[in-house]
Structures are given as structure tokens and as C-alpha cells.
Scaffold this motif. Sequence first.
Motif, short mmCIF file in Angstrom:
data_model
loop_
_atom_site.label_atom_id
_atom_site.label_comp_id
_atom_site.label_asym_id
_atom_site.label_seq_id
_atom_site.Cartn_x
_atom_site.Cartn_y
_atom_site.Cartn_z
N PRO A 1 7.08 12.57 5.12
CA PRO A 1 6.42 11.26 5.17
C PRO A 1 4.91 11.40 5.36
CG PRO A 1 7.49 11.70 7.26
CD PRO A 1 7.87 12.83 6.34
N GLU A 2 4.24 11.88 4.34
CA GLU A 2 2.82 12.21 4.42
C GLU A 2 1.95 11.02 4.82
OE1 GLU A 2 1.27 15.12 3.80
OE2 GLU A 2 2.67 16.36 2.65
N THR A 3 2.23 9.85 4.26
CA THR A 3 1.38 8.68 4.53
C THR A 3 1.50 8.25 5.98
OG1 THR A 3 1.61 7.96 2.23
CG2 THR A 3 0.90 6.32 3.84
N LEU A 4 2.69 8.25 6.53
CA LEU A 4 2.88 7.89 7.93
C LEU A 4 2.25 8.92 8.86
CD1 LEU A 4 6.58 6.63 7.79
CD2 LEU A 4 4.52 5.23 8.12
N ALA B 1 11.65 7.97 1.79
CA ALA B 1 12.77 7.74 0.89
C ALA B 1 12.26 7.43 -0.51
CB ALA B 1 13.64 6.60 1.40
N ALA B 2 13.08 7.72 -1.50
CA ALA B 2 12.73 7.40 -2.89
C ALA B 2 12.80 5.90 -3.12
CB ALA B 2 13.65 8.13 -3.85
N ILE C 1 13.09 3.93 17.24
CA ILE C 1 12.36 3.10 16.28
C ILE C 1 12.07 3.98 15.08
CG2 ILE C 1 10.26 1.80 15.78
CD1 ILE C 1 10.08 1.11 18.74
N THR C 2 12.69 3.67 13.96
CA THR C 2 12.53 4.49 12.76
C THR C 2 11.67 3.76 11.74
OG1 THR C 2 14.60 5.70 13.06
CG2 THR C 2 13.76 5.53 10.81
N VAL C 3 10.66 4.48 11.24
CA VAL C 3 9.74 3.94 10.25
C VAL C 3 9.94 4.72 8.96
CG1 VAL C 3 7.34 3.35 9.74
CG2 VAL C 3 8.10 3.53 12.14
N ALA C 4 10.18 4.01 7.88
CA ALA C 4 10.42 4.65 6.58
C ALA C 4 9.33 4.27 5.59
CB ALA C 4 11.78 4.26 6.03
N GLU C 5 8.74 5.28 4.96
CA GLU C 5 7.87 5.01 3.83
C GLU C 5 8.70 5.19 2.57
OE1 GLU C 5 5.49 9.00 2.71
OE2 GLU C 5 4.86 8.16 4.63
N VAL C 6 8.64 4.23 1.65
CA VAL C 6 9.49 4.27 0.47
C VAL C 6 8.63 4.25 -0.79
CG1 VAL C 6 11.40 3.17 1.68
CG2 VAL C 6 9.80 1.76 0.40
N GLU C 7 9.02 5.07 -1.74
CA GLU C 7 8.29 5.15 -3.00
C GLU C 7 8.51 3.92 -3.86
OE1 GLU C 7 9.32 8.87 -4.81
OE2 GLU C 7 9.02 9.97 -2.94
N VAL D 1 9.73 -0.71 7.41
CA VAL D 1 9.65 -0.16 6.05
C VAL D 1 8.25 -0.37 5.52
CG1 VAL D 1 10.52 -0.32 3.70
CG2 VAL D 1 12.10 -0.63 5.62
N VAL D 2 7.65 0.70 5.00
CA VAL D 2 6.32 0.65 4.40
C VAL D 2 6.44 1.02 2.94
CG1 VAL D 2 3.97 1.57 4.43
CG2 VAL D 2 5.22 1.26 6.59
N ALA D 3 6.01 0.12 2.05
CA ALA D 3 6.02 0.41 0.61
C ALA D 3 4.78 1.21 0.24
CB ALA D 3 6.07 -0.89 -0.18
N LEU D 4 4.97 2.35 -0.40
CA LEU D 4 3.85 3.19 -0.80
C LEU D 4 3.20 2.65 -2.07
CD1 LEU D 4 5.39 6.75 -0.27
CD2 LEU D 4 3.96 5.44 1.31
N THR D 5 1.92 2.90 -2.20
CA THR D 5 1.23 2.60 -3.45
C THR D 5 1.64 3.64 -4.50
OG1 THR D 5 -0.68 3.99 -2.96
CG2 THR D 5 -0.73 1.71 -2.15
N THR D 6 1.31 3.38 -5.75
CA THR D 6 1.63 4.33 -6.81
C THR D 6 1.00 5.69 -6.54
OG1 THR D 6 1.73 2.52 -8.41
CG2 THR D 6 1.48 4.75 -9.29
#
Length: 251
Positions: free
Chosen positions: A32-35, A174-175, A202-208, A231-236
Motif C-alpha cells: 500500500p504505497e500511497t497509504l 487491493a485491485a 481499523i483497516t484502511v484499504a487503498e484500491v486501484e 477505503v481510499v480510491a487511487l488515482t490512475t
Amino acid sequence: MNKTVASAQEATADIGDGASVAVGGFGLSGVPETLIRALHLRGSSGLRIVSNNCGVDGRGLGLLLAGRRVARVTASYVGENKEFARQYLDGELEVELTPQGTLAERLRAGGTGIPAFFTPAGVGTQVAEGGLPWRHAADGTVAVASPAKEVREFDGRPHVLESGITTDFALVRAARGDRHGNLVFRRAAGNFNALAAMAGRITVAEVEELVEPGRLRPEDIHVPGVFVQRVVALTTEQAADKHIERRTVRG
């Protein structure tokens, strides 16, 4: 039920000094590079990290190590991170090395409410008998060593008692994911992500790719939303930011 958060910075804003954090990923796959970058920018220190490894120099958890933000690591190996090895050997970092399968089961057990379990892995070694160097002194001697663990025999075979792991937070990638927190991983990126997601309070997920609820088939979901709080939506660009740990070419 909408668990989406506007940014990685907002999603990690309450991860303070001394927090324990389970982090998904294996090498550079599924990290989870962005987080992690958001947590690094936040400036939290004294973190207690649980992860299969601690990234590489300049990537993943290696950013937190380079910034002296990590006090303790529970991992299965040091890997390719020279700074990780240096801090450990110089006594700047406490490291609990754990057999890889045992680490996976400790996270799974913690996530399912199992406080401890017996396993044959590590019997007859310092994993069971104690004495593994957790922290070195400045002169290279062992300042803190692992304690001995209970060993019990089952069906004539000795097993060592290992404790489950739960953490204050978990960071995973996550994909695909929906607004309810249901997650799908792609191939090897599943690795420790599902286990870390279960272990975090507390779980934080960044999703592609963020999709609406109902778009994910129940049989495709690897982590149900009950384990995920944000849940955090990643940019392209963020979704495409994937590095290869070691490239092999044919001559």
C-alpha cells in the motif's frame, strides 16, 4: 455503509506515535504505497510495524525506516533493505523475526479472535527455546532477546505455542473494492494483504478500482467489508505506480 475517504492523508490522520500497524505486501508486490507515503508525511514516530518484510530502500516501508519512524518490526525476513539491516545490527531498531508461515497464521488468528495456537514450526530452535536477538547493543552484543515459549506434545510431536497478532491499524492494497469495504486482490498481490486486513482494529484499504456495491461477485471477494473501515480510491497514476523488485532479462 459508505466507507470511502477522500484521501490517503485523511485516512491515516489518526495513526499517531507508537501505534501498531499491520501492513500488507510481499517484497514490492501488493504494497500500500500511497497509504505508507501519507503516513510518512504525517510524521508519526515510534511505530510498531507487523509485515512480512520492511520494503526496500526508498520504497514502501523503507520510507518510514529511513525517516526513523519505526521502533519495532515483526517480520519474517530482512530482505533487500540495507537500511533495515543496518538499524537492526546497530541497535536502533527492535526486530522480532518469525517463521513466515507462523507470521501469517498469527495475523489470521488475531483477526478471527484466536489468542494463541500450537505449531511445529520452530521446535528445537531459538524460536521456541528463546535467545533470538530482538535488539542489539551499540557494541554488537544482544540487549534484548526473545523469551522461551511453551512447547507441548500432540500425537507424539512437539509443538510451540505462538500468540495471535492484532494491531491498532492495518494498511492494505487491493485491485478492486467497493464502498462497503469488500476487497478483491489480483494474483500474488493477495499475499499478506488479506491477513493484515483481518488483524487491524481499523483497516484502511487503498484500491486501484473503486466500484459500486453489488458489482463484486460474492465468490470473488477475498476480504469482506466487515474487516475494513476505510477505503481510499487511487488515482490512475497511483494505481500504475508499481515497481519491479528485481528484473531478470535473457541474454
